[in-house]
Design an enzyme around this catalytic site. Structure first.
Site, PDB file in Angstrom:
ATOM      1  N   CYS A   1     -44.184 -37.961  17.107  1.00 46.96           N
ATOM      2  CA  CYS A   1     -44.115 -38.211  18.545  1.00 46.96           C
ATOM      3  C   CYS A   1     -43.535 -39.598  18.766  1.00 46.96           C
ATOM      4  CB  CYS A   1     -45.520 -38.093  19.148  1.00 46.96           C
ATOM      5  SG  CYS A   1     -45.550 -38.172  20.947  1.00 46.96           S
TER       6      CYS A   1
ATOM      7  N   CYS B   1     -38.834 -33.973  28.320  1.00 43.92           N
ATOM      8  CA  CYS B   1     -39.626 -35.200  28.336  1.00 43.92           C
ATOM      9  C   CYS B   1     -39.120 -36.166  29.392  1.00 43.92           C
ATOM     10  CB  CYS B   1     -39.569 -35.875  26.965  1.00 43.92           C
ATOM     11  SG  CYS B   1     -40.589 -37.355  26.830  1.00 43.92           S
TER      12      CYS B   1
END
Length: 423
Positions: free
Chosen positions: A159, A353
């Site tokens: 991540c 995102c």
């Protein structure tokens, strides 16, 4: 009557509880089990770590909101899953039987893989709100006596977005304090290049993020294998494209935030045949365990292969939109199973995102996340910064009001002008 237990109450578990309650007849019981009694909106943790958000703004107590929807709640850590006996063993010694288990625990943070790292060592974390508050305390001390700062991601991290976010947020905050000139900043990452993001890059992410780093005087080291951290010093082996040692670094710092690699939590990883060697749940295309057909899983805790081999290990991220579609597929497939019908619903491996960059932001869409893609889109602008602020408020409102609407589908995609996505 079936009893569905959801293990984990994060951005996957809470929506799963609401969707299941709306989809299933009230004769079916739903219970959420979570190690703590509060929900935390993890994407806002970078703001907490510099004092731009208070803890109360991104957390709320779980029990009263689930109770309004007729969902039971147990604030206990699960110590063991008895998959053969269909029950959980909890930290207080009690057990909880289930007919279906939905695992949405998120990850275990594997700080132990790099000696000296993590909040109990010499680097900070923004992976939980508790960590973000500890990072804030360290940051407040740092701005009183500034010096070199290192931000980035450890070997095996998957991540990367929050590390980029935090780099730019710290840069912006230091400029507002008129301290930026006193803080040399370095971004240290296991990615093979800036903008890889665990996705093999998205659109112009490489050139755009490199440009932003240059414009903001942030140095970087890629293919970086952090081997250990001592007080004020980080040891980094930089590899070349062939995986050979290129350079050894001993980097001084007064403040560091490094994202760790993820693993599966112990209770999940300990179930024979449920997980891969890293403890991530192995699922089929319908989000079901390949061995235990009444166990489903969604989110960071599922096993997804890396997008590509890299000199230093990197994982594939599981973004909010992907998790949302996984949860919806689970709900539909449990409902189908209860009705005696086969599972047909599938989640998507699409990555979407919104990343804050202090006073601007970047948004990316990778459909699917593994190349080649139908959509490969990366944009930057102040609108992303504002959109993430608005999305935080929108998501928290939905979770407090028990909404089962698909948040990313309703908000983020329309915001980007994308009204329908196909996997």
């Amino acid at each position: 009557m079936a009893h569905i237990v959801i293990l984990g109450a994060g951005t996957g578990g809470m929506p799963a509880a609401y969707e299941l309650r709306d989809k299933l007849d009230k004769s079916h019981r739903i219970t959420v089990v979570n190690a703590v009694d509060y929900f935390q909106f993890v994407p806002s943790n970078p703001w907490v770590a510099v004092g731009w958000r208070e803890r109360d703004a991104i957390t709320f107590p779980i029990r009263p909101y689930l109770a309004k929807k007729g969902v039971d709640f147990v604030a206990q850590r699960a110590t063991r899953i008895d998959a053969e006996g269909n029950q959980l063993e909890l930290a207080d010694g009690s057990t909880l039987a289930y007919d279906y288990l939905v695992i949405t625990t998120g990850p275990k943070l594997a700080f132990e893989e790099v000696p000296g790292s993590g909040p109990e060592g010499h680097t900070q974390s923004i992976c939980t709100v508790d960590h973000a508050q500890k990072a804030l305390a360290a940051y407040q001390a740092f701005v009183q006596d500034p010096g070199p700062a290192i931000i980035g991601a450890m070997p095996g991290a998957s991540c990367f977005g929050p590390a980029y976010e935090f780099s730019f947020i710290v840069d912006t905050d230091l400029k507002r304090r008129k301290l930026r000139s006193k803080v040399p900043m370095t971004y240290v990452t296991s990615e093979p290049y800036i903008g890889h993001l665990g996705l093999g890059g998205v659109g112009d992410s490489k050139s755009m993020l490199e440009s932003e780093f240059r414009n903001n005087d942030i140095k970087w080291i890629c293919n970086a294998k952090v081997t250990k951290v001592e007080a004020g010093k980080m040891f980094v082996t930089e590899l070349d494209e062939a995986g050979q040692v290129k350079k050894e670094h001993e980097l001084p710092f007064k403040y560091s935030m490094m994202l760790p690699a993820f693993k599966g939590v112990e209770a999940v990883a300990g179930v024979e045949g449920l997980c891969n060697p890293r403890g991530f749940v192995m699922i089929d295309e319908h989000q079901r365990s390949k061995k235990y057909r009444n166990i489903y899983s969604a989110g960071v805790c599922v096993a997804i292969p890396p997008v590509e081999a890299t000199p230093v290990a990197t994982g594939a991220p599981k973004t909010g939109y992907m998790i949302e579609t996984m949860v919806t597929a689970i709900v539909k497939n449990i409902a189908a199973d209860l009705a005696g019908q086969p599972a047909t619903s599938k989640g998507t491996w699409n990555a979407i995102c919104l990343a804050d960059m202090g006073d601007t932001g970047a948004a990316f869409v990778a459909l699917p996340q593994i190349p080649p893609r139908n959509v490969n889109w990366f944009k930057k602008g102040k609108w992303v910064h504002l959109a993430k602020i608005a999305f935080e408020k929108y998501f928290m409102y939905k979770m407090k009001n028990g909404s089962s609407e698909p948040v990313y589908e309703k908000y983020v995609l329309k915001l980007m002008g994308i009204h329908r996505l196909e996997s």
